[in-house]
Design an enzyme around this catalytic site. Structure first.
Site, short mmCIF file in Angstrom:
data_model
loop_
_atom_site.label_atom_id
_atom_site.label_comp_id
_atom_site.label_asym_id
_atom_site.label_seq_id
_atom_site.Cartn_x
_atom_site.Cartn_y
_atom_site.Cartn_z
N TYR A 1 19.47 -14.32 5.21
CA TYR A 1 20.26 -14.23 6.57
C TYR A 1 19.51 -14.10 7.74
CZ TYR A 1 20.08 -9.14 6.65
OH TYR A 1 19.54 -7.89 6.92
N LYS B 1 14.48 -11.02 4.13
CA LYS B 1 15.91 -10.66 4.75
C LYS B 1 16.96 -11.17 3.82
CE LYS B 1 17.69 -10.52 9.43
NZ LYS B 1 17.55 -8.87 9.63
N GLU C 1 11.16 2.47 6.83
CA GLU C 1 12.05 2.11 8.01
C GLU C 1 13.37 2.62 7.92
OE1 GLU C 1 12.51 -2.11 7.70
OE2 GLU C 1 13.16 -1.96 5.45
N LEU D 1 11.15 -4.78 6.68
CA LEU D 1 11.72 -5.93 7.12
C LEU D 1 11.23 -5.89 8.71
CD1 LEU D 1 13.23 -8.69 7.08
CD2 LEU D 1 14.99 -7.47 7.86
#
Length: 259
Positions: free
Chosen positions: A12, A126, A158, A182
């Site tokens: 996505y 992703k 993250e 990411l």
């Protein structure tokens, strides 16, 4: 029988739009292509075709600022099996109004908690299979905090739905790109804005202890933009004040949005 439903077999993108214009579309499409290549899904459209489709969709909206969600799954098979044949990818796109927080609201600061990063080691893809992120985000909601900051062996990676930055001794630190994070388009914009503010950047790993002793902490995502964090695991950062570096980077980021 769509493999996105059966296996989370898809990828996505989230693309913000400002004043009716797709923001950094080429960068988003490049990342989309990288994710598709990583899990061997053919891209159903060229970049120019994507641009035409997405702009057509924007034409149906009355709001100037939108968050565009784009999902591509491997497609529909004839039976549920883990291996796959050549299928026609399924494309799903939706638009939602993008309402960002005002500078005044952001200046109040936000709280987060830390948690061990239990996700797989391909976080740079992703992928739509986000069960761990879903559980982290629910944990944040249950604890009435903005986000969960993740760490592997005490090294900050993250957030569950964001990238993480800290300021220490006048330098901006963030985890380097690679398989454990990411790398967000907004992350790149934060670094671009930091350079405009003449803020040195060090893309290297740092520990949870270093984060707790930082001068400033921020998280970023396409919907949050750049959010200052003033409390981590109930420990106050920078005496609970939003730092001066954030103000400069935030200002430059707003200029990039409106160019």
């Amino acid at each position: 029988m769509d493999r996105g439903f059966l296996f989370g077999d898809g990828v996505y993108e989230v693309i913000p739009t400002y004043q009716g214009k797709l923001f950094r579309l080429s960068a988003h499409l490049k990342r989309l292509q990288n994710s598709l290549d990583a899990i061997k899904i053919p891209n159903p459209y060229t970049n120019s075709e994507w641009q035409k489709i997405l702009n057509q969709l924007l034409g149906y909206s009355q709001s100037e600022n939108q968050s565009l969600y784009l999902q591509i799954t491997r497609g529909v098979g004839t039976q549920r099996k883990h291996s796959f044949d050549t299928l026609t990818p399924t494309v799903y796109i939706e638009l939602n109004p993008l309402v960002t927080k005002t500078k005044h609201a952001l200046e109040k600061g936000f709280s987060v908690i830390t948690q061990a990063d239990i996700r797989w080691s391909q976080c740079d893809i992703k992928a739509t299979s986000l069960l761990a992120n879903v559980l982290y985000s629910q944990n944040a909601k249950d604890n009435q905090v903005e986000e969960i900051i993740l760490h592997r062996n005490n090294v900050v990676t993250e957030g569950a739905t964001s990238n993480v930055f800290m300021i220490k001794a006048g330098t901006l630190f963030t985890h380097p790109t690679g398989k454990y994070i990411l790398s967000g388009i907004t992350r790149d914009l934060v670094l671009e804005s930091a350079l405009a503010c003449k803020l040195p950047i060090d893309e290297s790993a740092f520990t949870v202890d270093a984060l707790l002793n930082a001068d400033e902490v921020w998280i970023s995502s396409s919907t949050r933009e750049i959010m200052p964090i003033t409390q981590i695991d109930k420990q106050v950062i920078n005496q609970g004040e939003v730092g001066r570096y954030w103000a400069c980077v935030y200002h430059h980021y707003q200029q990039l949005k409106n160019d």
